[in-house]
Design an enzyme around this catalytic site. Structure first.
Site, short mmCIF file in Angstrom:
data_model
loop_
_atom_site.label_atom_id
_atom_site.label_comp_id
_atom_site.label_asym_id
_atom_site.label_seq_id
_atom_site.Cartn_x
_atom_site.Cartn_y
_atom_site.Cartn_z
N ASP A 79 1.01 5.77 6.52
CA ASP A 79 0.80 4.56 7.33
C ASP A 79 -0.03 4.95 8.54
O ASP A 79 0.25 5.96 9.19
CB ASP A 79 2.15 3.99 7.77
CG ASP A 79 2.04 2.61 8.39
OD1 ASP A 79 1.19 2.40 9.27
OD2 ASP A 79 2.82 1.73 8.00
N HIS A 148 4.43 -3.71 -0.12
CA HIS A 148 4.47 -2.28 0.15
C HIS A 148 5.81 -1.90 0.77
O HIS A 148 6.36 -2.62 1.58
CB HIS A 148 3.31 -1.83 1.06
CG HIS A 148 3.23 -2.54 2.37
ND1 HIS A 148 2.71 -3.82 2.50
CD2 HIS A 148 3.57 -2.14 3.62
CE1 HIS A 148 2.74 -4.17 3.77
NE2 HIS A 148 3.27 -3.17 4.48
N LEU A 149 6.32 -0.77 0.33
CA LEU A 149 7.58 -0.23 0.81
C LEU A 149 7.28 0.83 1.86
O LEU A 149 6.44 1.71 1.64
CB LEU A 149 8.37 0.40 -0.34
CG LEU A 149 9.62 1.17 0.08
CD1 LEU A 149 10.86 0.43 -0.41
CD2 LEU A 149 9.62 2.57 -0.50
N HIS A 150 7.95 0.76 2.99
CA HIS A 150 7.85 1.78 4.02
C HIS A 150 8.89 2.85 3.73
O HIS A 150 10.07 2.55 3.56
CB HIS A 150 8.12 1.19 5.42
CG HIS A 150 7.08 0.24 5.87
ND1 HIS A 150 6.03 0.61 6.69
CD2 HIS A 150 6.89 -1.08 5.61
CE1 HIS A 150 5.26 -0.44 6.92
NE2 HIS A 150 5.76 -1.47 6.28
#
Length: 192
Positions: A79, A148-150
């Site tokens: 990120d 989207h997965l953090h």
């Protein structure tokens, strides 16, 4: 970034896998909706690529980003607005709008995203998997309209004002999302 296969081949493989998952989920949930192209029903009809989507451009190689993981269904990269020392995004190759558009038949996709998130954290020397956070921004607090997965670690370093804190109105853990999707109302729409 060089892909070992073309985007159309990738989309075809992902659509095929998602079709199998969706068909299995459809049988299990007796009538779950499937878009005409065979992908899980979502606002974009399961489009593989959208030119105005930053993450679609990253996946296609149009935007230069180091990919930490590349698989049939997902990619993962750092990120750019890191909240903690390890902050990675797990992104489906097929364009899906956000976590609020998911339905019960998407639970296996969320679980596989979690597996990739844990794997990438471990590959980047995160050893305490009890001190991680896996989750999603809850709309309208999504900066990129592509699911989207953090994957964050260590979660204990997230400050009280962090956009990635659990139990907030702008971030939902993957486990919390799965619980929402299991509820009968999630079969129709995960709008609440």
């Amino acid at each position: 970034c060089v892909f070992p296969f073309s985007i159309s081949q990738t989309c075809s493989a992902v659509h095929s896998r998602l079709t199998r998952v969706t068909m299995a989920a459809e049988t299990a949930t007796a009538g779950a909706a499937v878009a005409p192209n065979g992908t899980p029903d979502n606002p974009e009809g399961g489009n593989c690529y959208q030119g105005d989507c930053l993450f679609c451009r990253i996946i296609s190689g149009e935007e230069k980003t180091e990919l930490l993981y590349t698989g049939e269904e997902f990619v993962c990269f750092k990120d750019v607005k890191s909240g903690v020392p390890h902050h990675y995004l797990v992104v489906p190759r097929v364009h899906m709008e956000n976590c609020k558009t998911l339905k019960q038949e998407h639970i296996p996709i969320v679980r596989r995203m979690m597996e990739v998130g844990r794997l990438v954290l471990q590959q980047n020397m995160v050893t305490d998997l009890d001190d991680i956070s896996l989750g999603f921004h809850w709309p309208p607090f999504c900066s990129v309209p592509h699911l989207h997965l953090h994957a964050l670690a260590p979660a204990s370093q997230l400050g009280p004002q962090s956009r990635y804190r659990t139990n907030s109105f702008w971030f939902i853990t993957a486990d919390q999302l799965i619980e929402r999707l299991k509820k009968p109302s999630a079969k129709k729409n995960n709008a609440t």
